[in-house]
Design an enzyme around this catalytic site. Structure first.
Site, PDB file in Angstrom:
ATOM      1  N   SER A 100       0.810  -1.215   0.000  1.00 29.32           N
ATOM      2  CA  SER A 100       0.000   0.000   0.000  1.00 29.32           C
ATOM      3  C   SER A 100       0.841   1.263   0.000  1.00 29.32           C
ATOM      4  O   SER A 100       0.316   2.360  -0.214  1.00 29.32           O
ATOM      5  CB  SER A 100      -0.905   0.023   1.234  1.00 29.32           C
ATOM      6  OG  SER A 100      -0.094   0.048   2.410  1.00 29.32           O
ATOM      7  N   ASP A 128      -2.814  12.007  13.687  1.00 32.05           N
ATOM      8  CA  ASP A 128      -3.999  12.791  14.010  1.00 32.05           C
ATOM      9  C   ASP A 128      -4.050  14.124  13.274  1.00 32.05           C
ATOM     10  O   ASP A 128      -5.149  14.645  13.015  1.00 32.05           O
ATOM     11  CB  ASP A 128      -4.065  13.042  15.516  1.00 32.05           C
ATOM     12  CG  ASP A 128      -4.229  11.760  16.308  1.00 32.05           C
ATOM     13  OD1 ASP A 128      -4.714  10.767  15.716  1.00 32.05           O
ATOM     14  OD2 ASP A 128      -3.862  11.742  17.503  1.00 32.05           O
ATOM     15  N   THR A 183      13.513  -3.129 -47.691  1.00 34.77           N
ATOM     16  CA  THR A 183      12.519  -3.938 -46.990  1.00 34.77           C
ATOM     17  C   THR A 183      13.152  -5.302 -46.751  1.00 34.77           C
ATOM     18  O   THR A 183      13.875  -5.808 -47.612  1.00 34.77           O
ATOM     19  CB  THR A 183      11.230  -4.088 -47.829  1.00 34.77           C
ATOM     20  OG1 THR A 183      11.538  -4.702 -49.079  1.00 34.77           O
ATOM     21  CG2 THR A 183      10.580  -2.729 -48.075  1.00 34.77           C
ATOM     22  N   HIS A 184      12.922  -5.869 -45.586  1.00 35.97           N
ATOM     23  CA  HIS A 184      13.560  -7.130 -45.187  1.00 35.97           C
ATOM     24  C   HIS A 184      15.090  -6.987 -45.158  1.00 35.97           C
ATOM     25  O   HIS A 184      15.819  -7.972 -45.348  1.00 35.97           O
ATOM     26  CB  HIS A 184      13.186  -8.284 -46.136  1.00 35.97           C
ATOM     27  CG  HIS A 184      11.726  -8.525 -46.244  1.00 35.97           C
ATOM     28  ND1 HIS A 184      11.048  -9.390 -45.411  1.00 35.97           N
ATOM     29  CD2 HIS A 184      10.803  -7.994 -47.078  1.00 35.97           C
ATOM     30  CE1 HIS A 184       9.764  -9.402 -45.743  1.00 35.97           C
ATOM     31  NE2 HIS A 184       9.593  -8.549 -46.745  1.00 35.97           N
ATOM     32  N   SER A 314      36.712   2.011 -28.569  1.00 34.02           N
ATOM     33  CA  SER A 314      37.309   0.738 -28.172  1.00 34.02           C
ATOM     34  C   SER A 314      38.500   0.980 -27.269  1.00 34.02           C
ATOM     35  O   SER A 314      39.249   1.947 -27.446  1.00 34.02           O
ATOM     36  CB  SER A 314      37.748  -0.047 -29.410  1.00 34.02           C
ATOM     37  OG  SER A 314      38.459  -1.205 -29.045  1.00 34.02           O
ATOM     38  N   LYS A 320      38.559   3.580 -33.534  1.00 36.40           N
ATOM     39  CA  LYS A 320      37.187   3.083 -33.651  1.00 36.40           C
ATOM     40  C   LYS A 320      36.222   4.039 -32.947  1.00 36.40           C
ATOM     41  O   LYS A 320      36.472   4.478 -31.822  1.00 36.40           O
ATOM     42  CB  LYS A 320      37.089   1.689 -33.033  1.00 36.40           C
ATOM     43  CG  LYS A 320      35.818   0.931 -33.398  1.00 36.40           C
ATOM     44  CD  LYS A 320      35.925  -0.515 -32.899  1.00 36.40           C
ATOM     45  CE  LYS A 320      34.807  -1.381 -33.457  1.00 36.40           C
ATOM     46  NZ  LYS A 320      33.497  -0.969 -32.945  1.00 36.40           N
ATOM     47  N   GLU A 327      22.818   3.478 -29.183  1.00 40.09           N
ATOM     48  CA  GLU A 327      22.924   2.298 -28.325  1.00 40.09           C
ATOM     49  C   GLU A 327      22.329   2.569 -26.943  1.00 40.09           C
ATOM     50  O   GLU A 327      21.610   1.726 -26.383  1.00 40.09           O
ATOM     51  CB  GLU A 327      24.389   1.878 -28.194  1.00 40.09           C
ATOM     52  CG  GLU A 327      24.955   1.256 -29.457  1.00 40.09           C
ATOM     53  CD  GLU A 327      26.446   0.960 -29.377  1.00 40.09           C
ATOM     54  OE1 GLU A 327      26.962   0.309 -30.279  1.00 40.09           O
ATOM     55  OE2 GLU A 327      27.092   1.393 -28.386  1.00 40.09           O
TER      56      GLU A 327
END
Length: 461
Positions: A100, A128, A183-184, A314, A320, A327
């Site tokens: 709760s 109270d 596509t694909h 890297s 690199k 990401e």
């Protein structure tokens, strides 16, 4: 700690040792000892919402003659400071606590009561006075709604708007840049980069609309339902007055739930928002993955765009550079999808008159909102606005794309087109050259039908 670093506090279960400098009391200390589970406290946004609710209740109870004016003043002042984050160090209760959220509600009651007592010069009681006309069972659901609405309106919606605007601007910039459609993950008919980016912009705008639409249900609050939804021990006007106070204070139009039995026993509105956040996460992951593919290489991949170089990629391969922002955004998306699963399971955990997974709903919902807001912002600022286009790479791939032969279907038929495409692909030659050899179409017709830029506007009025 040594013995003199503690003080003795008492609650309905007896005496307990509490750190001397802690503003909270025995009930919070019991929760600290009972739930050493994750080390994760309730989020800042959630404590802000609880503080606002306590301030609103104090002021409303004074107006309804349920609290003395000076007591209400002291409570409201302390609660505002809690909402502002002044005493966050005194909210140690773990997310994984009583379902709760009673421990967090009492944590707030005890901190506010102690601060109010010190200022007033006489005792202000956590139950109270600070909790007058309230129950954990309506305070915590209300806090989930209030915190989610405030964070979504202040952070997430502006971030999604910012992302959509950045994407719209890039779509306009790239309106004439033709690229190979896919596509694909296979070559397809050409599109412009502007068209591709415009699809991302539409996703961002629709995400904004989805989140904004879900907030309508979250602006309806459970406050005033107290223990089981009947409103026992609360003035009949308390919930409405609390909503009105919150509206004035935050500028957000809050209202009273038309059925507090639903608002205590379920968290459907939170589940709904989480579902829309998941959809936004799906959109951001799609955009991020497209960016990563287009940026891949620079030699062995597609290399169609270059994302801004932000850091070495890297620890072992010099030079690199990786697509770190997409990401990170993809990881955010995965986290939000997981959060949605948690919220979905928790949302169905309403047993009769009360949901008993409220804290974990609040925690995950707020985390998802914050993560998506930050991710959308960095994606806009550190990827979308700064990527450059490798026109030479685009044109080289486009000129060799045998699928362009699709534009000749109405002239030569599907089967002949397939022959041309296969030969063009096998010989690594432009489809224009092969079509010139294998059809009777004149040069002018071939140039017109196989113009990649013209093919991106086919079907437009």
């Amino acid at each position: 700690m040594s013995q003199n670093q503690f003080r003795t506090e008492r609650d309905s279960m007896g005496e307990l040792q509490v750190p001397r400098d802690a503003l909270y009391g025995a009930q919070t200390q019991r929760a600290v000892e009972n739930f050493p589970i994750s080390g994760l406290p309730m989020p800042r946004a959630f404590i802000e919402a609880v503080g606002l609710i306590k301030a609103a209740a104090a002021r409303s109870n004074a107006e309804l003659a349920a609290l003395e004016g000076d007591v209400a003043d002291a409570i409201e002042s302390a609660a505002r400071e809690v909402a502002a984050g002044t005493y966050d160090d005194h909210f140690p209760v773990d997310v994984f606590q009583t379902g709760s959220g009673t421990s967090t509600n009492m944590n707030a009651n005890e901190v506010i009561a102690r601060l109010a007592s010190e200022r007033l010069g006489r005792t202000v009681h956590p139950n109270d006075h600070v909790n007058q006309g309230q129950s954990s069972n309506d305070v915590i659901p209300t806090a989930i709604h209030v915190s989610a609405v405030l964070r979504a309106e202040r952070q997430l919606l502006p971030a999604l708007q910012r992302l959509a605007e950045a994407l719209d601007a890039r779509a306009a910039d790239l309106a004439e840049v033709v690229t190979t459609g896919r596509t694909h993950l296979m070559d397809a008919m050409p599109v412009t980069l502007g068209q591709e980016v415009s699809g991302w912009a539409s996703q961002a705008r629709h995400g904004h609309e989805r989140v904004a639409g879900a907030l309508a249900r979250l602006r309806l609050l459970a406050q005033g339902g107290t223990a089981v939804g009947t409103g026992i021990n609360a003035h009949p006007e308390l919930g409405e007055r609390v909503a009105d106070w919150l509206t004035r204070e935050t500028g957000v139009d809050f209202g009273v739930s038309p059925n507090r039995f639903e608002s205590l026993s379920s968290q459907d509105a939170a589940v709904e928002l989480s579902g829309q956040l998941k959809t936004v996460a799906v959109s951001l992951m799609k955009i991020s993955n497209d960016l990563r593919w287009m940026n891949s290489g620079p030699l062995a991949g597609l290399g169609e765009i270059a994302l801004p170089a932000l850091q070495p990629g890297s620890s072992i391969m010099p030079g690199k550079v990786n697509p770190v922002i997409p990401e990170a955004v993809a990881m955010v998306s995965a986290q939000v999808m997981g959060n949605d699963t948690t919220i979905t399971v928790a949302g169905q955990s309403g047993n009769f008159q009360l949901n008993v997974m409220l804290p974990v709903i609040g925690y995950n919902l707020l985390q998802s909102i914050e993560l998506l807001a930050n991710a959308a912002t960095v994606l806009a600022e550190k990827s979308i606005e700064g990527f450059t286009v490798n026109d030479e790479r685009l044109q080289a791939a486009l000129s060799r794309n045998p699928i362009l032969v699709t534009a000749l279907n109405n002239e030569i038929g599907y089967e002949k087109g397939a022959e041309i495409a296969k030969r063009a692909y096998k010989e690594g030659r432009p489809v224009m050259e092969v079509a010139r050899e294998m059809t009777d179409l004149d040069e002018q017709t071939l140039q017109r039908l196989l113009d990649p830029r013209a093919l991106t506007t086919v079907g437009k009025p």
